[in-house]
Design a protein around this motif. Structure first.
Motif, PDB file in Angstrom:
ATOM      1  N   VAL A 216       0.863  -1.190   0.000  1.00 39.59           N
ATOM      2  CA  VAL A 216       0.000   0.000   0.000  1.00 39.59           C
ATOM      3  C   VAL A 216       0.890   1.228   0.000  1.00 39.59           C
ATOM      4  N   GLU A 217       0.292   2.384  -0.305  1.00 42.48           N
ATOM      5  CA  GLU A 217       1.054   3.634  -0.291  1.00 42.48           C
ATOM      6  C   GLU A 217       0.548   4.534   0.834  1.00 42.48           C
TER       7      GLU A 217
ATOM      8  N   LEU B  82       4.925  -0.707   2.950  1.00 44.85           N
ATOM      9  CA  LEU B  82       4.345   0.633   2.888  1.00 44.85           C
ATOM     10  C   LEU B  82       5.248   1.558   2.080  1.00 44.85           C
ATOM     11  N   ASP B  83       4.699   2.124   1.024  1.00 42.65           N
ATOM     12  CA  ASP B  83       5.468   3.021   0.159  1.00 42.65           C
ATOM     13  C   ASP B  83       5.127   4.457   0.551  1.00 42.65           C
ATOM     14  N   GLU B  84       6.079   5.134   1.234  1.00 44.42           N
ATOM     15  CA  GLU B  84       5.754   6.475   1.732  1.00 44.42           C
ATOM     16  C   GLU B  84       6.364   7.567   0.880  1.00 44.42           C
ATOM     17  N   ALA B  85       6.352   7.379  -0.443  1.00 43.87           N
ATOM     18  CA  ALA B  85       7.028   8.350  -1.308  1.00 43.87           C
ATOM     19  C   ALA B  85       6.539   9.764  -1.065  1.00 43.87           C
TER      20      ALA B  85
ATOM     21  N   ALA C 203       6.133  14.949   5.034  1.00 41.42           N
ATOM     22  CA  ALA C 203       5.087  15.924   4.714  1.00 41.42           C
ATOM     23  C   ALA C 203       3.928  15.884   5.693  1.00 41.42           C
ATOM     24  N   ILE C 204       3.649  14.709   6.291  1.00 42.66           N
ATOM     25  CA  ILE C 204       2.532  14.650   7.231  1.00 42.66           C
ATOM     26  C   ILE C 204       3.023  14.070   8.552  1.00 42.66           C
TER      27      ILE C 204
ATOM     28  N   MET D 176       9.133   1.831   2.819  1.00 42.67           N
ATOM     29  CA  MET D 176       9.917   2.351   1.697  1.00 42.67           C
ATOM     30  C   MET D 176       9.576   3.812   1.537  1.00 42.67           C
ATOM     31  N   GLY D 177      10.514   4.594   1.047  1.00 46.76           N
ATOM     32  CA  GLY D 177      10.202   6.003   0.793  1.00 46.76           C
ATOM     33  C   GLY D 177      11.175   6.563  -0.203  1.00 46.76           C
TER      34      GLY D 177
END
Lengths: 489, 154
Positions: A246-247, A275-278, A283-284, A306-307
């Motif tokens: 998921v992102e 978890l893709d936190e690109a 930012a949050i 991941m980011g």
């Protein structure tokens, strides 16, 4: 959940039908013309199959001037957009030497690190002088400097995991790491709106891929139950491994993932969470630690985080954070670590300095100010757009806000009208978005001041009136003013 | 009048648009307006116009649903290059609502065309041939079947 006026849906389908019909007619007349002239292929096969580039040739090229606009300055809150002109109806575009200064609503410059920063840039220049621009080697040969080791420690501490590995390209982080984590006999369950890098990595791994409805934990549970009961295709043996991808923030919707529910579903069925936190890292969350902090999820519950550093940290590259064993395994097996050139040292220094600023370790509170400002800016902008009657997607606190356009003709109209008023927006259409749901995507930055946002609102409102995209009724303004007056009296 | 667009699980962007609301209505409206167009351009009888619309509909849908293979964009790296649009829709699942709708439309057009021409030849013959081919092509048994290698891969 997107709410479309029925008439708009029908007219959008009709417009696309007309565009495709005209494209097809033009293709047929080109076929007839080319029958007469000889082709000089010299026995080589054509580069693309006949219909593979139909969309690009017949629809995308007509409005090519709205995409791929070159810029000639740093992607700060104001940016120099180079002017282009075309002599053959947008088939080719030529650059001029002039540029216009435009308000930048398209860069992923969430915390304002995209231009000169008083703490980061001197340190980056120092590191450039000391280590030079590129390491000219892969990580295992000669490409690991002290800065790289410091960066991996820094990132692991920031994200809240025991260890991290950093690669030089954000897209390659997903497409090179997922094949290493899972192979044939495994199952990948990914959200239907996941980014192309995840789709590429999943397809390249050889595992079976199943898709669940976007951000719907109930459907995820149904898919998991069904797949675990059925087992591998044809042999029906149990799956070797199940990874749910998921992102944090979905870049085309601005929605924040429902992480607590998804993590509890995965725990129940013993699946791994990736978890893709690109877009969400930096930012949050109160200290910018991403969607886990915002939603109160323990980072130990998410197996692989991941980011990328391109969005909030003003640099390049991506990271994977996880347990020490996982990172050790990746360092021995991941091709992005073994063979690809390591991230350039000044970029690594930029990330370290940016993280220090965000955490306040540089001695000032600029980091906390930036985080507060981006939250304020995003909420203000989104509320104002919704008051004007635009259909804006995304949750509160998310700095990405897509404004729905729907009709294909409104894509170039909105983009060109905004550019005429010196506001640079990014418009996205098919096939990056579903056919019906073309949108203009606004990315708010902490470096936007209140005046910038008010100017942007005025321009977008004017462009919105001209193109007719205020699909919802505008909130009444006069009643509120009267109520305020009565309160003061 | 608003409709809600639920997100789909179809990853194939070439066929995903068919699952959103409004498609069926647009399809029927386009057929109806093309009948009006044919009537105004050719000044023929309504029955002849319906026959022309039916045969044009047959040509257009045969070409776009059952002849052209693959997708009009290159982002999916060619994994659907051997499948026609009809075989790609709904991820290859047979007898879904969309497929049933698309099978019923040519049959209804045939009935209207043959009724308004009073079942005269030669229109009846052409219409019947068109609807026969159309419906046979949409059978579940014809999934991925290439008769005599027509439209097969090189």
């Amino acid at each position: 959940m997107i709410t479309i006026p029925y008439l708009t849906a029908v007219s959008t389908y009709f417009s696309y039908g007309l565009l495709f019909a005209f494209g097809q007619l033009r293709d047929y007349s080109r076929l007839i013309f080319d029958w007469c002239s000889t082709n000089n292929l010299q026995g080589y096969a054509p580069i693309c199959l006949a219909h593979e580039d139909f969309y690009i040739r017949r629809l995308y090229h007509r409005i090519q001037d709205c995409f791929n606009r070159p810029i000639s300055s740093a992607p700060d809150s104001w940016v120099d957009v180079i002017e282009r002109y075309s002599n053959d109806n947008n088939k080719t575009l030529k650059r001029t030497t002039k540029s216009t200064r435009c308000l930048n609503l398209g860069s992923y410059n969430y915390l304002g690190f995209g231009s000169f920063d008083e703490y980061c840039t001197p340190r980056v220049i120092e590191s450039l002088k000391k280590f030079s621009a590129s390491t000219c080697s892969s990580r295992v040969d000669a490409g690991t400097t002290s800065v790289h080791a410091e960066l991996e420690e820094c990132v692991a501490k920031y994200v809240g995991k025991p260890a991290a590995i950093v690669t030089g390209m954000g897209f390659a982080t997903n497409s090179a790491i997922i094949p290493v984590l899972i192979g044939k006999g495994g199952l990948i369950i990914s959200d239907s709106l996941n980014h192309t890098s995840i789709v590429n990595g999943a397809r390249g791994s050889g595992a079976t891929i199943r898709v669940f409805q976007h951000n719907t934990p109930a459907h995820l549970e149904r898919v998991l139950k069904e797949q675990i009961a059925e087992g591998q295709p044809r042999t029906h043996r149990p799956w070797k491994k199940i990874i749910v991808v998921v992102e944090g923030i979905y870049s085309m919707e601005g929605e924040i993932c429902q992480l607590p529910e998804i993590v509890s579903v995965c725990k129940k069925y013993k699946a791994y969470v990736y978890l893709d936190e690109a877009h969400s890292i930096g930012a949050i969350g109160k200290t910018g630690r991403g969607v886990c902090e915002l939603l109160g999820v323990d980072t130990a519950d998410v197996d692989i985080m991941m980011g990328t550093f391109t969005k909030s940290f003003g640099s390049c590259g991506g990271y994977i954070a996880g347990s020490k064993e996982l990172i050790q395994y990746l360092k021995y097996h991941c091709p992005a670590h073994l063979y690809a050139t390591s991230i350039s040292t000044p970029s690594a220094q930029q990330i370290i300095s940016a993280i220090k600023v965000i955490l306040g370790e540089d001695g000032s509170n600029r980091g906390a100010q930036k985080l507060a400002r981006i939250r304020e800016n995003s909420n203000f902008f989104r509320a104002e757009l919704q008051k004007m009657g635009f259909e804006v997607l995304g949750d509160n606190d998310s700095p990405v806000m897509p404004i729905m356009l729907y009709n294909p003709a409104k894509i170039p109209a909105f983009s060109r009208e905004c550019l005429r008023e010196n506001v640079a927006v990014v418009v996205v259409g098919f096939p990056a978005t579903p056919l019906l749901l073309a949108r203009a995507r606004i990315c708010i930055s902490a470096s936007h001041s209140r005046e910038d946002l008010i100017k942007a609102l005025k321009v977008i409102s004017k462009a919105g009136d001209l193109t007719g995209i205020k699909y919802f009724p505008a909130a009444p303004k006069k009643q509120e003013e009267e109520k305020d007056r009565i309160k003061l009296d | 009048m608003y409709v809600r667009a639920l997100p789909t699980t179809d990853v194939n962007r070439n066929t995903e648009w068919f699952t959103y609301p409004g498609v069926w209505t647009t399809y029927i409206i386009i057929i109806f307006f093309s009948w009006l167009l044919v009537l105004s351009v050719f000044h023929c009888s309504p029955g002849m116009a319906w026959t022309i619309v039916h045969l044009a509909h047959f040509t257009v849908t045969y070409h776009s649903f059952h002849w052209k293979k693959g997708t009009p964009f290159g982002d999916d790296q060619g994994i659907y290059n051997r499948l026609t649009w009809w075989e790609q829709i709904d991820n290859g699942k047979q007898l879904t609502r969309n497929r049933k709708f698309l099978t019923v439309v040519p049959i209804v057009l045939y009935l209207i065309a043959s009724h308004t021409t009073d079942y005269q030849h030669p229109m009846l013959f052409l219409n019947t041939l068109a609807v026969f081919v159309m419906v046979v092509m949409k059978f579940p048994h014809m999934h991925k079947v290439r008769i005599f290698g027509i439209n097969g891969d090189q």
